[in-house]
Design a protein around this motif. Structure first.
Motif, PDB file in Angstrom:
ATOM      1  N   MET A 119     -27.083   3.926  36.329  1.00 19.58           N
ATOM      2  CA  MET A 119     -27.920   2.732  36.305  1.00 19.58           C
ATOM      3  C   MET A 119     -28.012   2.168  34.891  1.00 19.58           C
ATOM      4  SD  MET A 119     -29.601   0.450  37.881  1.00 19.58           S
ATOM      5  CE  MET A 119     -29.804   1.109  39.538  1.00 19.58           C
ATOM      6  N   ALA A 120     -28.076   3.049  33.906  1.00 16.79           N
ATOM      7  CA  ALA A 120     -28.113   2.588  32.519  1.00 16.79           C
ATOM      8  C   ALA A 120     -26.848   1.813  32.169  1.00 16.79           C
ATOM      9  CB  ALA A 120     -28.292   3.782  31.575  1.00 16.79           C
ATOM     10  N   ASP A 133     -26.532  -2.053  30.935  1.00 16.56           N
ATOM     11  CA  ASP A 133     -25.777  -2.395  29.719  1.00 16.56           C
ATOM     12  C   ASP A 133     -24.761  -3.499  30.010  1.00 16.56           C
ATOM     13  OD1 ASP A 133     -27.024  -0.608  27.993  1.00 16.56           O
ATOM     14  OD2 ASP A 133     -25.566   1.000  28.341  1.00 16.56           O
ATOM     15  N   THR A 134     -24.074  -3.367  31.139  1.00 17.83           N
ATOM     16  CA  THR A 134     -23.062  -4.358  31.522  1.00 17.83           C
ATOM     17  C   THR A 134     -23.695  -5.720  31.755  1.00 17.83           C
ATOM     18  OG1 THR A 134     -21.643  -2.672  32.524  1.00 17.83           O
ATOM     19  CG2 THR A 134     -21.328  -4.940  33.258  1.00 17.83           C
ATOM     20  N   LEU A 177     -31.623   5.644  28.197  1.00 15.62           N
ATOM     21  CA  LEU A 177     -30.182   5.874  28.352  1.00 15.62           C
ATOM     22  C   LEU A 177     -29.363   4.616  28.082  1.00 15.62           C
ATOM     23  CD1 LEU A 177     -30.173   8.104  31.571  1.00 15.62           C
ATOM     24  CD2 LEU A 177     -29.461   8.818  29.280  1.00 15.62           C
ATOM     25  N   THR A 178     -30.021   3.445  28.060  1.00 20.57           N
ATOM     26  CA  THR A 178     -29.308   2.215  27.724  1.00 20.57           C
ATOM     27  C   THR A 178     -29.094   2.154  26.220  1.00 20.57           C
ATOM     28  OG1 THR A 178     -31.357   0.929  27.506  1.00 20.57           O
ATOM     29  CG2 THR A 178     -30.322   1.000  29.686  1.00 20.57           C
ATOM     30  N   ASN A 179     -28.146   1.307  25.791  1.00 19.06           N
ATOM     31  CA  ASN A 179     -27.897   1.256  24.347  1.00 19.06           C
ATOM     32  C   ASN A 179     -28.934   0.401  23.622  1.00 19.06           C
ATOM     33  OD1 ASN A 179     -26.986  -1.545  24.163  1.00 19.06           O
ATOM     34  ND2 ASN A 179     -25.093  -0.872  25.139  1.00 19.06           N
ATOM     35  N   ASN A 224     -16.624  -4.844  38.606  1.00 14.76           N
ATOM     36  CA  ASN A 224     -16.009  -6.172  38.736  1.00 14.76           C
ATOM     37  C   ASN A 224     -16.742  -7.026  39.768  1.00 14.76           C
ATOM     38  OD1 ASN A 224     -14.069  -5.795  36.771  1.00 14.76           O
ATOM     39  ND2 ASN A 224     -12.497  -5.076  38.189  1.00 14.76           N
ATOM     40  N   GLN A 225     -17.179  -6.399  40.859  1.00 19.73           N
ATOM     41  CA  GLN A 225     -17.957  -7.132  41.858  1.00 19.73           C
ATOM     42  C   GLN A 225     -19.279  -7.617  41.264  1.00 19.73           C
ATOM     43  OE1 GLN A 225     -17.104  -3.632  44.567  1.00 19.73           O
ATOM     44  NE2 GLN A 225     -17.651  -5.175  46.091  1.00 19.73           N
ATOM     45  N   LEU A 226     -19.875  -6.777  40.444  1.00 25.22           N
ATOM     46  CA  LEU A 226     -21.127  -7.158  39.785  1.00 25.22           C
ATOM     47  C   LEU A 226     -20.908  -8.333  38.843  1.00 25.22           C
ATOM     48  CD1 LEU A 226     -24.109  -6.712  39.052  1.00 25.22           C
ATOM     49  CD2 LEU A 226     -23.362  -4.968  37.404  1.00 25.22           C
ATOM     50  N   LEU A 227     -19.837  -8.310  38.090  1.00 27.49           N
ATOM     51  CA  LEU A 227     -19.552  -9.400  37.150  1.00 27.49           C
ATOM     52  C   LEU A 227     -19.293 -10.715  37.882  1.00 27.49           C
ATOM     53  CD1 LEU A 227     -17.288  -7.495  34.577  1.00 27.49           C
ATOM     54  CD2 LEU A 227     -19.663  -8.242  34.255  1.00 27.49           C
TER      55      LEU A 227
END
Length: 353
Positions: free
Chosen positions: A200-201, A205-206, A233-235, A343-346
């Motif tokens: 999830m993190a 981030d994406t 956990l995310t940057n 890719n589907q998310l993007l």
């Protein structure tokens, strides 16, 4: 004519069953329609014009046989003509029986069918993109040949004041509704319905890297520690976009905030169903043990997209039932790596932001 619709259970189920009330209003425009739900789900259906009264099934009815009996006597006094029992468990079986209604409808179960004047067998395959959760509920009202023409989406109704108050709240926290605002359903209702935290993190981030959007987290109070774990956990750059402590103090407040979001991304559950009912684009991540076809309501590949491990590894799901998958879910979930669906998310983000 007096009609009672019974749908105890969780928010997603209750919200979905509002379409039954809407269908009944169309068929019986002059009827009094009451909707019986668990007390905690009432805020989701407030202001809905398709029923007249909300009948609350309170916690004490579960814990006290005496209180439950008094409730059954109260139901009897309402003198319903028609009952639709969507829930179909012991409590609703008894409510239906005590109602004294001349017409009693529910889904078919061999061991309770004698309680009802009509039972409907659920279809296991959908015939539209509405999902079988929608279609099967409509079968409780309409004949089979009308299902496709009567498809409707569950709806949440907010007042103008609620929306304006939510907008003011967001702006007071330096969140402009003129910039992309994405709600993240970071946690499911249980660990077996929750994407691994590190995954999830990566998803968050994406999203931030691709859109620069402001991020809100959706979680309940007793999940705060887990939500903060995912945040950590995310940057560092992502964390600047996350407003972890900006959340509503009530369910109606949450709905009003969600109505201002550009999209909702995360674990399948009540929040996803609420987002769809508010017209918010959704990207849903299903648990391995939840049947996607049951709850991927109105997926269209653009405004609403959902992903499931079976989309990528169908062989893992051959000849396995829901109980087996639930027991194996913690072993299966790590296979649903973000790389599989990123890719589907993007594409989803590019079309909806």
């Amino acid at each position: 004519m007096k009609i009672l619709v019974i749908q105890q259970k969780m928010i997603g189920d209750v919200l979905t069953s509002t379409i039954i009330c809407e269908a009944l209003r169309k068929v019986y425009p002059n009827a009094t329609i009451d909707f019986l739900v668990n007390s905690n789900t009432r805020p989701v259906i407030a202001e809905n014009p398709f029923f007249d009264n909300i009948i609350e099934f309170k916690n004490e009815y579960k814990s006290s046989k005496k209180e439950f009996f008094f409730f059954l006597k109260q139901i009897r006094q309402y003198k319903y003509d028609h009952v639709i029992d969507v829930y179909g468990k012991l409590e609703s079986n008894l409510i239906t029986l005590f109602s004294g209604a001349s017409t009693k409808v529910s889904f078919y179960k061999w061991y309770t069918q004698f309680l009802y004047t009509k039972t409907i067998k659920r279809n296991s395959q959908s015939i539209t993109n509405a999902s079988i959760a929608i279609e099967n509920r409509l079968r409780l009202v309409f004949p089979e040949d009308r299902i496709t023409s009567e498809i409707t989406k569950p709806k949440i109704f907010l007042t103008k004041e609620e929306k304006e108050k939510a907008k003011d709240f967001l702006e007071s926290n330096n969140i402009s509704t003129n910039t992309p605002l994405i709600m993240i359903s970071v946690l499911g209702s249980e660990i077996k319905k929750t994407l691994p935290f590190e995954y999830m993190a990566k998803v968050i981030d994406t999203i931030v890297k691709d859109t620069g959007a402001c991020i809100l987290f959706n979680y309940i109070p007793d999940q705060e520690n887990d939500a903060r774990t995912i945040y950590n956990l995310t940057n560092y750059k992502t964390q600047k976009h996350i407003h972890l402590d900006v959340f509503a103090k009530s369910l109606r407040g949450f709905l009003a905030i969600l109505s201002h979001c550009t999209a909702l991304v995360g674990n399948e559950g009540g929040a996803i169903n609420m987002g769809k009912a508010l017209g918010v684009p959704t990207f849903t991540i299903f648990s391995p043990w939840i049947l996607k076809k049951d709850w991927n309501m109105f997926d269209d590949g653009e405004t609403h997209i959902s992903v499931h491990l079976s989309d990528y590894f169908p062989e893992l799901f051959l000849q396995k039932n829901s109980k087996e998958l639930k027991n194996e879910s913690l072993d299966l979930y790590p296979l649903l790596k973000p790389e599989l669906f990123i890719n589907q998310l993007l594409i989803f983000l590019s079309k909806n932001l």
